[in-house]
Write a protein that holds these residues in place. Structure first.
Motif, PDB file in Angstrom:
ATOM      1  N   SER A   1      -0.267  -1.451  -4.676  1.00 59.25           N
ATOM      2  CA  SER A   1       0.095  -0.678  -3.484  1.00 59.25           C
ATOM      3  C   SER A   1       0.113   0.817  -3.777  1.00 59.25           C
ATOM      4  O   SER A   1      -0.271   1.628  -2.929  1.00 59.25           O
ATOM      5  CB  SER A   1       1.461  -1.131  -2.960  1.00 59.25           C
TER       6      SER A   1
ATOM      7  N   PHE B   1      -2.233   3.434  -1.908  1.00 55.48           N
ATOM      8  CA  PHE B   1      -1.656   4.596  -1.234  1.00 55.48           C
ATOM      9  C   PHE B   1      -2.399   5.855  -1.627  1.00 55.48           C
ATOM     10  O   PHE B   1      -2.780   6.669  -0.773  1.00 55.48           O
ATOM     11  CB  PHE B   1      -0.173   4.746  -1.571  1.00 55.48           C
TER      12      PHE B   1
ATOM     13  N   TRP C   1      -4.237   8.061   1.041  1.00 52.61           N
ATOM     14  CA  TRP C   1      -3.638   9.368   1.357  1.00 52.61           C
ATOM     15  C   TRP C   1      -4.296  10.482   0.546  1.00 52.61           C
ATOM     16  O   TRP C   1      -4.740  11.494   1.090  1.00 52.61           O
ATOM     17  CB  TRP C   1      -2.144   9.308   1.076  1.00 52.61           C
TER      18      TRP C   1
ATOM     19  N   GLU D   1      -9.878   4.132   3.476  1.00 53.45           N
ATOM     20  CA  GLU D   1      -8.476   4.392   3.805  1.00 53.45           C
ATOM     21  C   GLU D   1      -7.886   3.271   4.654  1.00 53.45           C
ATOM     22  O   GLU D   1      -6.758   2.822   4.438  1.00 53.45           O
ATOM     23  CB  GLU D   1      -8.353   5.715   4.567  1.00 53.45           C
TER      24      GLU D   1
ATOM     25  N   GLY E   1      -3.715   0.690   5.254  1.00 58.28           N
ATOM     26  CA  GLY E   1      -3.696   2.114   4.939  1.00 58.28           C
ATOM     27  C   GLY E   1      -2.433   2.565   4.221  1.00 58.28           C
ATOM     28  O   GLY E   1      -1.635   1.750   3.729  1.00 58.28           O
ATOM     29  N   ALA E   2      -2.228   3.887   4.184  1.00 63.13           N
ATOM     30  CA  ALA E   2      -1.134   4.469   3.412  1.00 63.13           C
ATOM     31  C   ALA E   2       0.232   4.013   3.910  1.00 63.13           C
ATOM     32  O   ALA E   2       1.129   3.698   3.114  1.00 63.13           O
ATOM     33  CB  ALA E   2      -1.237   5.994   3.463  1.00 63.13           C
ATOM     34  N   THR E   3       0.419   3.959   5.222  1.00 61.40           N
ATOM     35  CA  THR E   3       1.720   3.555   5.766  1.00 61.40           C
ATOM     36  C   THR E   3       2.064   2.128   5.356  1.00 61.40           C
ATOM     37  O   THR E   3       3.202   1.830   4.966  1.00 61.40           O
ATOM     38  CB  THR E   3       1.721   3.671   7.296  1.00 61.40           C
ATOM     39  N   ARG E   4       1.096   1.240   5.438  1.00 65.74           N
ATOM     40  CA  ARG E   4       1.343  -0.148   5.031  1.00 65.74           C
ATOM     41  C   ARG E   4       1.737  -0.222   3.559  1.00 65.74           C
ATOM     42  O   ARG E   4       2.640  -0.980   3.192  1.00 65.74           O
ATOM     43  CB  ARG E   4       0.087  -0.993   5.275  1.00 65.74           C
ATOM     44  N   GLN E   5       1.102   0.569   2.715  1.00 67.05           N
ATOM     45  CA  GLN E   5       1.425   0.527   1.288  1.00 67.05           C
ATOM     46  C   GLN E   5       2.835   1.048   1.030  1.00 67.05           C
ATOM     47  O   GLN E   5       3.560   0.499   0.185  1.00 67.05           O
ATOM     48  CB  GLN E   5       0.396   1.329   0.486  1.00 67.05           C
ATOM     49  N   LEU E   6       3.253   2.076   1.750  1.00 66.48           N
ATOM     50  CA  LEU E   6       4.620   2.581   1.579  1.00 66.48           C
ATOM     51  C   LEU E   6       5.639   1.538   2.028  1.00 66.48           C
ATOM     52  O   LEU E   6       6.700   1.381   1.399  1.00 66.48           O
ATOM     53  CB  LEU E   6       4.795   3.877   2.359  1.00 66.48           C
ATOM     54  N   LEU E   7       5.346   0.833   3.107  1.00 66.42           N
ATOM     55  CA  LEU E   7       6.251  -0.227   3.562  1.00 66.42           C
ATOM     56  C   LEU E   7       6.355  -1.338   2.515  1.00 66.42           C
ATOM     57  O   LEU E   7       7.454  -1.848   2.237  1.00 66.42           O
ATOM     58  CB  LEU E   7       5.762  -0.794   4.889  1.00 66.42           C
TER      59      LEU E   7
END
Length: 368
Positions: free
Chosen positions: A303, A307, A311, A346, A351-357
């Motif tokens: 993840s 990210f 990003w 991306e 995407g980036a938001t999913r990886q942060l979650l």
């Protein structure tokens, strides 16, 4: 962890880079992009089979060289740098690892032998409309020893040209999930999708399509999914590396007020930030691939790599476009492919938001 390539890893990366650079030139890509057919270079695919690139990471017992994920990452970085019109990531990253790990011996021998010979293109169909990759709504049904799958998969990489697809599906009346191999033909509808990059993606419409069970269980799905993401990040590393190289060359040659724009502080700072982002993509990708290749727990590392690919990759290609000015959007100049590839990478597989979650969930689950 030692991120230096072994002799074998370096050699296959150099070989792939040389073949792709020689055969996937800007002029050749423009010729393909202006044609009527899918964005696929069949001659280059045959050449990659001939020199052994397609079989590099296929296990030795199935006719390959048995190289690891780090070696595959080196090959896929070359794909990202050249924007090559061949489904190397789709076949070697999405398809081969799961088949080699889980498929019955006779199935694996047949499929991987054909991959090595350049006779088979593999891919995987992870995306559904509004769905989660690891919680598929496509249904697999069993009748005796035979399986069929029904459902709709979207944004399938190389879906137009692939010969066989790995399909995650929920097992009917079983409360479980599985990874199934579906070959093009009966019960499989292919709907080509128009993409900004022009690659041959498709939606697959599956109606009682005959299937072969490759693996059952959530752990097997996650195993394949994480390797799909990790190898995809290697492609993103190559994309960022090429965007940075083009930008550095352009900034040294382009002059304003009779001096190269590379000497301007604002340009130098923006390029330096792009370099840092590129190295972050590279480092996190190598870390994820190393852990995956050694069967270490790697969810957090995967993840993290994705990210940065999402990003950081966007920061790199936006900086490259900005510093190139109008030249960057000219299709007779290769930079536009870096931007289009980065945007596609991306969003594919989360995407980036999913990886942060996902990282937040991992952190929350750790004992205090």
């Amino acid at each position: 962890m030692d991120f230096r390539f072994s002799e074998e890893q370096q050699a296959i990366g150099d070989l792939a880079g040389q073949v792709l650079a020689d055969r996937s030139t800007h002029e050749r890509l423009r010729e393909l992009e202006r044609g009527d057919g899918p964005r696929f270079d069949a001659d280059l695919w045959a050449e990659l089979a001939k020199v052994g690139v397609l079989g590099a990471t296929v296990p030795e017992e199935h006719g390959g060289a048995g190289l690891d994920l780090i070696a595959l990452g080196a090959v896929l970085e070359a794909v990202g740098r050249t924007a090559a019109a061949v489904p190397l990531w789709e076949t070697l990253g999405l398809g081969v690892p799961a088949v080699a790990r889980y498929a019955p011996v006779d199935v694996a021998a047949d499929l991987l032998g054909r991959v090595t010979a350049g006779e088979l293109i593999l891919t995987a169909a992870w995306h559904e409309q509004g769905g989660e990759p690891l919680v598929p709504t496509t249904i697999a049904s069993r009748a005796g020893d035979a399986w069929t799958v029904s459902g709709t998969k979207i944004c399938v990489p190389a879906g137009v040209i692939a010969d066989a697809v790995l399909v995650p599906a929920a097992i009917e009346s079983g409360g479980s999930v599985g990874l199934f191999l579906v070959e093009k033909g009966e019960g499989v509808g292919v709907e080509p999708l128009d993409t900004t990059l022009g690659d041959p993606q498709a939606a697959l419409l599956l109606a009682d399509a005959p299937a072969t069970l490759i693996a059952e269980g959530a752990d097997a799905l996650r195993w394949a999914y994480e390797r799909a993401i990790g190898t995809q990040c290697a492609v993103a590393t190559g994309v960022c590396d090429e965007a940075l190289r083009l930008t550095a060359d352009y900034a040294k040659e382009r002059k304003q007020f009779d001096v190269p724009i590379a000497s301007f502080q604002a340009v130098a700072h923006r390029a330096a930030d792009a370099y840092i982002d590129t190295e972050a993509v590279r480092l996190t990708t190598h870390q994820a691939l190393w852990r995956l290749g050694n069967d270490e727990p790697a969810s957090a590392e995967v993840s993290t790599a994705k990210f940065w690919a999402a990003w950081g990759g966007q920061r790199v290609v936006h900086a490259a476009q900005h510093l190139h000015g109008g030249v960057g959007v000219d299709r007779d100049y290769p930079l536009h492919r870096c931007f289009l590839q980065a945007k596609e990478l991306e969003l594919q597989l989360g995407g980036a938001t999913r990886q942060l979650l996902l990282l937040g969930e991992i952190i929350a689950e750790q004992p205090v």
